[in-house]
Design an enzyme around this catalytic site. Structure first.
Site, short mmCIF file in Angstrom:
data_model
loop_
_atom_site.label_atom_id
_atom_site.label_comp_id
_atom_site.label_asym_id
_atom_site.label_seq_id
_atom_site.Cartn_x
_atom_site.Cartn_y
_atom_site.Cartn_z
N CYS A 65 -69.27 -34.55 -22.20
CA CYS A 65 -68.01 -34.45 -21.52
C CYS A 65 -66.86 -35.39 -22.07
O CYS A 65 -65.51 -34.95 -22.37
CB CYS A 65 -67.83 -34.50 -20.12
SG CYS A 65 -68.60 -36.10 -19.78
N ASP B 229 -72.42 -32.52 -18.93
CA ASP B 229 -73.54 -32.47 -19.76
C ASP B 229 -73.72 -33.43 -20.61
O ASP B 229 -74.65 -33.33 -21.55
CB ASP B 229 -73.54 -30.90 -20.61
CG ASP B 229 -72.32 -31.02 -21.55
OD1 ASP B 229 -71.55 -32.04 -21.64
OD2 ASP B 229 -72.25 -29.92 -22.18
N HIS C 44 -68.88 -39.13 -15.81
CA HIS C 44 -68.17 -38.03 -16.14
C HIS C 44 -66.51 -38.16 -16.54
O HIS C 44 -65.90 -39.12 -15.86
CB HIS C 44 -68.36 -36.82 -15.22
CG HIS C 44 -67.71 -35.59 -15.31
ND1 HIS C 44 -68.34 -34.90 -16.41
CD2 HIS C 44 -66.46 -34.82 -14.80
CE1 HIS C 44 -67.42 -33.84 -16.66
NE2 HIS C 44 -66.69 -33.69 -15.73
#
Length: 266
Positions: free
Chosen positions: A86, A83, A260
């Protein structure tokens, strides 16, 4: 006169169409975020590293080889929700989890965290604005001090309000460090933005992704060295890593895949 009215009407219609287009994009983004939220915990249970193999096609030789390389050094992964927050969530959880078994580091970290609010206030951050975030941060550290179980810590990080408050405070600490050391960091910021502008636009807002500059700042602000394994489509079957700050002994281990961060365990 008729032409002017026609042009005005066309302009208004274009404006309405643009607005409708923007709203449609925002609605689509909301749907995507809701879908991510329903399928991904903020912080997952610890999983065997082999789960990564199922995320890529068997014939995707680059990633399959790199997962095998990772398995030489790590046994488990704990995933975080993709989101934009992270990195902070992974960093925060991984370090607090480590404090459950390290009372010496817990006391050091508690002292640094307690002082951090005053440091931010002295830099010009408004105490009233940051107080609740700092209190939540300290509350979690104190829970670790009371021998809080891993399950309770995980529940706290999966409570959106608590978890997001931790993320906000870690973002503020990152911003504060970058601005304190602006003479050094200004050389790493693209364009003509000042360090303060960069922090206001790329560090402090929620959901803004993180890069090297954020990692260095937070690791140094809290004196918590971190090793990041970079798994990308670069040639070769090995995963490159980097320690922040350079030359230090890492306390936590993160896996980076484009855009991510997840947590790694040996």
């Amino acid at each position: 006169m008729a032409n002017e009215q026609q042009e005005s009407s066309q302009g208004e219609m274009e404006g309405v169409n643009c607005l409708a287009h923007d709203e449609a994009i925002m609605a689509q983004q909301d749907r995507i975020q809701q879908e991510i939220a329903t399928t991904n915990a903020l912080v997952s249970d610890r999983q065997d590293l082999s789960v990564l193999q199922g995320e890529y096609a068997a014939e995707d030789s680059i990633y399959q080889l790199k997962i095998k390389d990772l398995q030489k050094k790590y046994s488990y992964v704990r995933k975080t929700r993709p989101d934009g927050n992270c990195f902070y969530r992974a960093f925060g959880f991984a370090h607090l989890e480590s404090l459950l078994d390290d009372s010496k580091e817990l006391q050091r970290f508690k002292a640094v965290a307690a002082k951090s609010k005053l440091d931010l206030v002295n830099q010009g951050f408004t105490e009233f604005t940051i107080e609740d975030f700092h209190n939540t941060f300290m509350d979690l550290i104190k829970l670790c001090e009371k021998q809080q179980s891993l399950g309770e810590l995980l529940s706290s990080f999966n409570d959106q309000s608590v978890s997001d408050y931790i993320v906000v405070y870690l973002r503020l600490l990152t911003s504060g460090y970058l601005q304190r050391e602006h003479v050094f960091f200004k050389h790493f910021i693209e364009g003509s933005r000042s360090v303060k502008e960069f922090c206001q636009q790329e560090v402090e807002p929620m959901s803004k992704e993180s890069d090297h500059i954020h990692i260095i700042a937070l690791a140094k602000a809290l004196n918590v060295p971190v090793l990041v394994e970079y798994m990308d489509r670069g040639e070769g079957g090995t995963v490159n890593n980097h320690v922040f700050p350079e030359g230090s002994e890492p306390r936590i281990f993160l896996l980076y895949r484009p855009g991510h961060y997840d947590i790694l365990y040996k």
